[in-house]
Design an enzyme around this catalytic site. Structure first.
Site, PDB file in Angstrom:
ATOM      1  N   GLU A 274       0.818  -1.113   0.061  1.00 35.48           N
ATOM      2  CA  GLU A 274       0.040  -0.039  -0.044  1.00 35.48           C
ATOM      3  C   GLU A 274       0.797   1.338   0.156  1.00 35.48           C
ATOM      4  OE1 GLU A 274      -3.046   0.388   3.089  1.00 35.48           O
ATOM      5  OE2 GLU A 274      -4.389  -0.144   1.639  1.00 35.48           O
ATOM      6  N   HIS A 295       7.108 -27.375  -0.934  1.00 41.56           N
ATOM      7  CA  HIS A 295       6.312 -28.735  -1.647  1.00 41.56           C
ATOM      8  C   HIS A 295       5.343 -28.154  -2.160  1.00 41.56           C
ATOM      9  CE1 HIS A 295       8.650 -31.648   0.761  1.00 41.56           C
ATOM     10  NE2 HIS A 295       8.766 -30.527   1.482  1.00 41.56           N
ATOM     11  N   LYS A 409     -14.027   0.930  -3.995  1.00 37.56           N
ATOM     12  CA  LYS A 409     -14.940   1.535  -2.868  1.00 37.56           C
ATOM     13  C   LYS A 409     -16.162   2.195  -3.829  1.00 37.56           C
ATOM     14  CE  LYS A 409     -12.363   2.230   0.979  1.00 37.56           C
ATOM     15  NZ  LYS A 409     -11.689   3.041   1.890  1.00 37.56           N
TER      16      LYS A 409
HETATM   17  O1  PA5 Z   1      -3.111   1.412   5.973  1.00 35.52           O
HETATM   18  C1  PA5 Z   1      -4.390   2.083   5.950  1.00 35.52           C
HETATM   19  O2  PA5 Z   1      -4.601   3.291   5.846  1.00 35.52           O
HETATM   20  C2  PA5 Z   1      -5.587   0.967   5.575  1.00 35.52           C
HETATM   21  O3  PA5 Z   1      -5.170  -0.052   5.526  1.00 35.52           O
HETATM   22  C3  PA5 Z   1      -6.654   1.307   6.513  1.00 35.52           C
HETATM   23  O4  PA5 Z   1      -5.821   0.810   7.569  1.00 35.52           O
HETATM   24  C4  PA5 Z   1      -7.744   0.471   6.191  1.00 35.52           C
HETATM   25  O5  PA5 Z   1      -8.334   0.796   4.959  1.00 35.52           O
HETATM   26  C5  PA5 Z   1      -8.778   0.568   7.418  1.00 35.52           C
HETATM   27  O6  PA5 Z   1      -9.116   1.824   7.296  1.00 35.52           O
HETATM   28  P1  PA5 Z   1      -9.897   2.469   8.622  1.00 35.52           P
HETATM   29  O7  PA5 Z   1      -9.122   2.439   9.848  1.00 35.52           O
HETATM   30  O8  PA5 Z   1     -10.172   4.056   8.488  1.00 35.52           O
HETATM   31  O9  PA5 Z   1     -11.467   1.761   8.786  1.00 35.52           O
END
Ligand code: PA5
Length: 436
Positions: A274, A295, A409
């Site tokens: 990310e 394996h 989303k």
């Molecule tokens: O690293 C990040 O920012 C994301 O993975 C969020 O943690 C994830 O989308 C969850 O978001 P939130 O904490 O707003 O529910």
């Protein structure tokens, strides 16, 4: 101490060719994303009072429950899961049982969880920085109703804890309304960098893991990374990753010979995927557990396309010992291993694999961790976070945003006819029909 093992030659080539000027943005705090650097100082900013408050709440949740349910997704749950599963191990029967929810949408999973909640006493920790993420929000609506039906509104107040933004988001207003205990996620710490905030610390403490040691490990690693010279391990790791990427190795495989690292590798995958996967750039982070995956994926690793380099997450010492016994009949022909521990065998399997993969054209590096405990996991967490910031800036991307996550989303909200998305429904529906 956690240590990075790589050949002199590789270290030299990587450091010579790395874009150190860009990496320095992390230190100078002068590039895009610099409003999300609060995690850098967390290990020294967390006070003993913060830790005690978290431990007090965790203790209450443990007292009330046989099962603690952690509701969250992505950075809001992976760090806690990584530490808890590494410390407890797969076969743990420690109490309270730790269960996860809101990290997916499987109806059957939720159904099974609700049935389990009928039978067991439980507490709920719900975590969402935005307070609006669909998966945990939907899960929490179901869990909250179950909790109120089982324990009443007042009982739920004792059993539910919310971790969210200081001011914004639906979860914050809901928590205020219901009078739930609340912990705050600092504004300048993003989800995947939040393990050392209550996001990670409360669930980890609820699982009775030692959060003081976790924070201490991170604090010691912070000190050891404070000079950005050529001996800096995080800079070396970031430089090596970028070096391999330029050599056409588009995938980094994080491999471990200890299954307790499974969720740690999942956390690492999110952190790097990310943070770096944007603007058409970034190594693809993949994970394998050996010898299990030797394996299944061993053949590909040895002789498939040479797309990757491999980082071995290597555990030096097990916590327990288990020896292969001598057997008089030796029908299985294993007496040559009698007296050796499983750790001895696993270490030789690791050495054998590193050599085989190197000879098969897969460059390898190794990160060694002394022991599987909270202290060393804290070191590893801080090391990976810091190296990730450096590596992403070297790649000239902002490590702290995730604009691409919005694409699915928006489509999903349109298809589900979320208010505000009505105009897009026809168009998205038609586009999906064309595809599927
Ligand atoms: O690293 C990040 O920012 C994301 O993975 C969020 O943690 C994830 O989308 C969850 O978001 P939130 O904490 O707003 O529910």
């Amino acid at each position: 101490m956690v240590s990075l093992v790589l050949s002199q030659d590789l270290q030299h080539k990587a450091m010579e060719s790395c874009n150190k000027e860009d990496a320095l943005h992390l230190i100078r705090r002068d590039a895009s994303g610099n409003d999300f650097l609060g995690w850098i100082d967390l290990p020294k900013e967390i006070t003993i009072e913060d830790i005690c408050k978290i431990e007090r709440v965790a203790q209450r949740l443990r007292r009330l429950s046989e099962m603690v349910i952690i509701v969250g997704i992505g950075g809001s749950y992976l760090g806690a899961r990584a530490v808890i599963s590494a410390i407890r191990g797969e076969l743990s029967d420690s109490l309270p049982e730790i269960i996860y929810a809101g990290h997916q949408m499987s109806q059957d999973y939720m159904h099974a969880l609700l049935q389990r909640m009928d039978k067991k006493d439980y507490a709920i920790i719900v975590i969402s920085k935005s307070g609006t993420t669909t998966e945990p929000a939907v899960a929490f609506r179901l869990l909250k109703q179950h909790c109120e039906a089982k324990y009443g509104k007042n009982g739920a107040k004792e059993r539910v804890v919310c971790i969210t933004d200081a001011k914004r988001g639906a979860l914050k207003s809901l928590a205020n309304n219901e009078g739930y205990d609340t912990f705050v996620i600092p504004d300048d710490v993003g989800g995947r960098y939040s393990v050392l905030t209550p996001v990670g610390l409360l669930p980890i403490a609820a699982a009775e893991c030692d959060i003081k040691q976790l924070v201490q490990g991170a604090a010691d690693m912070k000190i050891s990374l404070s000079h950005l010279d050529d001996d800096n391990m995080a800079l070396q790791y970031a430089a090596v990753r970028n070096y391999f990427l330029r050599q056409g190795k588009n995938i980094e495989v994080m491999a471990s010979f200890d299954s307790r690292f499974y969720y740690f590798i999942e956390w690492w995958k999110q952190l790097y995927g990310e943070s770096e996967g944007k603007d058409g750039k970034g190594l693809f982070p993949a994970g394998l557990l050996y010898t299990t995956d030797l394996h299944s994926m061993g053949q590909y690793m040895q002789e498939g396309q040479r797309l990757f380099f491999e980082t071995f997450l290597s555990l030096k010492h097990s916590n327990a010992s288990c020896q292969v016994p001598y057997d008089e009949s030796d029908m299985d022909g294993l007496n040559f291993l009698a007296g050796k521990t499983l750790e001895d065998i696993n270490h030789e399997a690791e050495r054998a694999t590193i050599l085989a993969h190197e000879q098969g054209g897969v460059p390898t590096i190794k990160l060694e961790i002394e022991k599987m405990d909270e202290y060393h996991l804290g070191q590893l967490i801080y090391f990976f976070e810091y190296a990730c910031g450096l590596s992403a800036y070297m790649l000239q991307v902002n490590p702290f945003n995730q604009p691409g996550v919005e694409a699915y989303k928006n489509n999903m909200f349109a298809l589900l006819r979320k208010p505000g998305y009505e105009d897009k429904y026809e168009q998205i529906q038609a586009a999906v029909k064309n595809l599927l």
